[in-house]
Every structure is written in C-alpha cells, then in structure tokens.
Write an enzyme that holds these catalytic residues in place. Sequence first.
Site, short mmCIF file in Angstrom:
data_model
loop_
_atom_site.label_atom_id
_atom_site.label_comp_id
_atom_site.label_asym_id
_atom_site.label_seq_id
_atom_site.Cartn_x
_atom_site.Cartn_y
_atom_site.Cartn_z
CE LYS A 13 -2.24 -1.37 3.83
NZ LYS A 13 -1.32 -2.60 3.93
NE ARG A 174 1.81 -4.97 11.49
CZ ARG A 174 2.93 -4.94 10.64
NH1 ARG A 174 4.33 -5.47 10.74
NH2 ARG A 174 2.61 -3.76 9.53
#
Length: 234
Positions: A13, A174
Amino acid sequence: MRVVLLGPPGAGKGTQAAAMRERYRTPHVSTGDMLRTAIAAGTPLGRTARALVDAGQLVPDDMMAGLVRDRLQESDAAGGFILDGFPRTVEQAEILGRLLDSMGRELDHVLLLGLEDAEVVRRLSGRRSCASCGAPYHVIAAPSRVEGRCDRCAPPGGTLVQRPDDREDVVAERLRVYHERTAPLADHYRRRGLLREVDASGSVEDVERRILVTLAGPAGAAKAAPRRAGGDRA
Ligand code: ADP
Ligand code: AMP
C-alpha cells in the site's frame, strides 16, 4: 481523486501510494506513518499508541477518528487523498463515511491489494524504511543503491531501519488482526459499488500497471465523470 487503499500489512500500500501521489499529485495519508510520527515525538496520542502498535494491535477507533478528521480537513487534501491504513474496522469505515458526508465529499475508489499470507511474511521480513524520510525499501525486491542508506535523501542518505512491528511474532498477530477486523471491509465497500480488487503479487511495476488499468476501467471512468447533485455518498 479520493481513494482508500485496503489490503493486508505488507501488500504494498505504501509503495503504491508513493507512486500514485506523484502520478495524481494527491497527498498520501498513511495513518501508520502518522502514528509513528506521534510516537517519535512523544505526544499524548503517541504515548498511548506505542505499546499497541509495537504489539500489532489496533489503536482505538475514537483516537483514529480524530487523527484522520484533522488530516483530511487540511487544505492539501481538499482536492483528494490516497488513504492508506484507514479504515481498518467497519466502525472506522462508518466514521469515514460520516466525515466525508459532513464535508460534502465522497470516495471514488477503494482499491483492495490482495496478497497471500506467505508473501506478506516474505515482504515484511525484508522491509526497511528510511529513518529520515520514510521511503520504503526491501532487502531483496527493492534494495537501496548503497546498503543501509536511503537513495532519496541527500548524501550520505538517511539510515535504513527495520520497524519493530515487522518482527516475525508481531507480523503473525497483525495478520490475525487483519483477517478478523479489516478483511470484512471488502464486503462493506463491495456493497457500495466502490471496491476494485487488484492482484498485489509480482513486481512493483506489475502492480502499478494493474492499478492504472483498474482506475481507468469502466467503473473508474464512470466514477470519474462529472457528478450529479445528490449522488450517493461513501
Ligand atoms: P504496506 O504499506 O502495505 O504495509 P509496503 O508498501 O511497505 O506495504 O511494502 C512492504 C514491503 O514489500 C516493502 O519492503 C516493499 O519495498 C516491498 N514491496 C512492495 N511492493 C512489492 C512488490 N510488488 N514486490 C516485492 N516487494 C514489494
Ligand atoms: P501500518 O503502517 O499501516 O502497517 O500501521 C502500523 C500500525 O499502526 C498498525 O499495526 C496499528 O497498530 C496502527 N494503525 C495504523 N492505522 C490504524 C488504524 N486505522 N486503526 C488502528 N490502528 C492503526
């Protein structure tokens, strides 16, 4: 252009947002970068966030809401933004929808960068970033010209560091949090006709090309056309 980048940690990203920022001359708003800045500065928000970020947990929605609201109200975001790392929960997506509504704005696209977990782990274990400008690198896929030094900063270049939350055990947590809390956002935005799925495997340039094609495609073109008054909001 108002775009949200969704996808697991390490999908690329930040890397793709940096390229899009140049191409579309639109600010890259990364909530992870904002939190790391607050942590480094030792602000009250940073002091609360530090332990959560280091453990791979999410910072509470109400704290993130204030951070994002203030940032999107800055003048450089008036013409658009590339939002990376927010929203991360359905509640945050609703907060963003209400915020944009109140500003008379709407999202154009939500790009979901899809990548399988094994590749996420490979990317995060080799990720490095510049301690001074934040530029992303990868020890194998995107190395700097001089080992350990940033190419983009003035010589001798900023020092390249590994994020504390890129340790193997934190990466596992995560990923777990991503699948539980963030992955459901795909359906949230699919139902609103905003989701564009992009395969994030392959080289940085491959992914860049796929994003270009996706944003120029029929759904993107329709969204880019002049809006009628009273059009639907994200
Ligand atoms: P995110 O912002 O989604 O967490 P990053 O953009 O920081 O991910 O990318 C994670 C790591 O993977 C970085 O080290 C980056 O240089 C590397 N990377 C990004 N895109 C690719 C790609 N297409 N192929 C290989 N490595 C990549
Ligand atoms: P990132 O740089 O996007 O990988 O984010 C790094 C860390 O910052 C995450 O693992 C979370 O701890 C925290 N974080 C970033 N964005 C958010 C968000 N929108 N909501 C909650 N926590 C966040």
